[in-house]
Design a protein around this motif. Sequence first.
Motif, PDB file in Angstrom:
ATOM      1  N   THR A   1      38.916  46.088  29.802  1.00 22.86           N
ATOM      2  CA  THR A   1      37.842  45.731  30.733  1.00 22.86           C
ATOM      3  C   THR A   1      38.362  44.824  31.839  1.00 22.86           C
TER       4      THR A   1
ATOM      5  N   ARG B   1      40.440  46.565  34.426  1.00 25.12           N
ATOM      6  CA  ARG B   1      39.644  47.394  35.328  1.00 25.12           C
ATOM      7  C   ARG B   1      38.908  46.558  36.379  1.00 25.12           C
ATOM      8  N   ASP B   2      38.721  45.264  36.107  1.00 24.36           N
ATOM      9  CA  ASP B   2      37.921  44.399  36.981  1.00 24.36           C
ATOM     10  C   ASP B   2      38.809  43.603  37.935  1.00 24.36           C
ATOM     11  N   SER B   3      39.358  44.289  38.927  1.00 23.81           N
ATOM     12  CA  SER B   3      40.253  43.614  39.870  1.00 23.81           C
ATOM     13  C   SER B   3      39.502  42.712  40.841  1.00 23.81           C
ATOM     14  N   GLU B   4      38.183  42.854  40.913  1.00 25.91           N
ATOM     15  CA  GLU B   4      37.398  41.950  41.750  1.00 25.91           C
ATOM     16  C   GLU B   4      37.365  40.546  41.157  1.00 25.91           C
ATOM     17  N   THR B   5      37.425  40.477  39.832  1.00 25.85           N
ATOM     18  CA  THR B   5      37.399  39.176  39.154  1.00 25.85           C
ATOM     19  C   THR B   5      38.799  38.665  38.879  1.00 25.85           C
TER      20      THR B   5
ATOM     21  N   VAL C   1      33.453  33.794  35.239  1.00 25.44           N
ATOM     22  CA  VAL C   1      33.055  34.873  34.345  1.00 25.44           C
ATOM     23  C   VAL C   1      32.994  34.328  32.925  1.00 25.44           C
TER      24      VAL C   1
END
Length: 399
Positions: free
Chosen positions: A59, A62-66, A296
């Motif tokens: 997960t 996959r979350d390159s924005e975070t 997060v």
Amino acid sequence: MRSEPAEQPEINLVDPELYSHGDPFVQWRWLRDNEPMYWHPPTELPGFWALTRYEDVRTAYRDSETFSSAQGILLRPTDHGADPGGGRTLALTDAPRHRQLRALVDSWFAVRSVRELEAEMNDVARTVVDAALERGDCDFVADIAARVPLYVICKMMGVPESDWEHLHTLTSRAFGAGDPAARRFAHLEILGYFEELQAEKAADPTDDLVSVLATGSIDGEPLDAEDIILNCNNLLVGGTENTRIAAAGGMLALLDHPEQWQRLSEDPALLQPAVEEILRWTSTATHIMRTARRPVEIHGRQVEVGDRVTFWLPSANRDERVFEDADRFDITRKPNRHLALGFGEHFCLGSMLAKVELRLLYAELLNRSIRVELDGEPKLLDSIVVNGPDRMPVKLTAA
């Protein structure tokens, strides 16, 4: 059936000797079951969050924005400063820069391109194995596993064949378990080599990866010379280090499980799933780091902007929640959705290349019925970055 530790083991994921002389899976197993989002206190390295479960790592990948790659992808001492490749190389950039850099070289690593190179790669594997056979006894890491991916990536980068052995010497020093000062000097020599090569290719480009970078541009602007050099180094490291260790670690696993090698010799069609299992089993990149770009919450723990978050890939690839009988080496394992080559935007550029190199190397040994035997105790790497054999003395005999 394996018994779990009754109490929390001492957690220290940044002790290099844990990977050369200890059992990190004891710590990872406890963390997966009890603290899948663990705050690792500072040592000589800064403090960081540790993710050890498969789904959490997947997960986050996959979350390159975070989770940003631009601040570095490996833990490093604070007094070393920022990673010089930050924001400049394929591995250490975020979108859109990452996609733009990747677009320059992506076609070289596409399935079609790798297949077109397969005959040449097979010749490389045969030449390397022939030389090792002639010696009889050798170090599987340095003399076989290191040479196949190095020679292939050198060919792709346009490195003259007369320089391949020089780069083999430098990469052996840079990636080996020698004196840290000697390793740093070897890295500087590699950068110096590519400084000269990129200048030559810029003046007289040919059909190779260094020429692509030396003459490439993004948004109409040519790449800076230092960016080209850093990306050349990134391609060399990415194209050799993990494949070298996976090839040697895979051979060690097959020697430890001779019934699996026997199955391969009887059914070569198993080579493809065997390569996937070797990648899962060896998981040579011990950790990958990201830096949080926004707050997060994960498993009830609050990650703040600027926090370092690490993905422990060998742990994720032995997660019992995903892999049945995860601690069993099984070349027929299906499905096998391991994370050894990353996931998401930063999925390994050379993943197909690495798999073909492994397949061709093992096929060369199998097809010629070459017997491989340990000729001494393998030495594992003292490193928190990559794990696997550093030296592996073997004897090779032809049928």
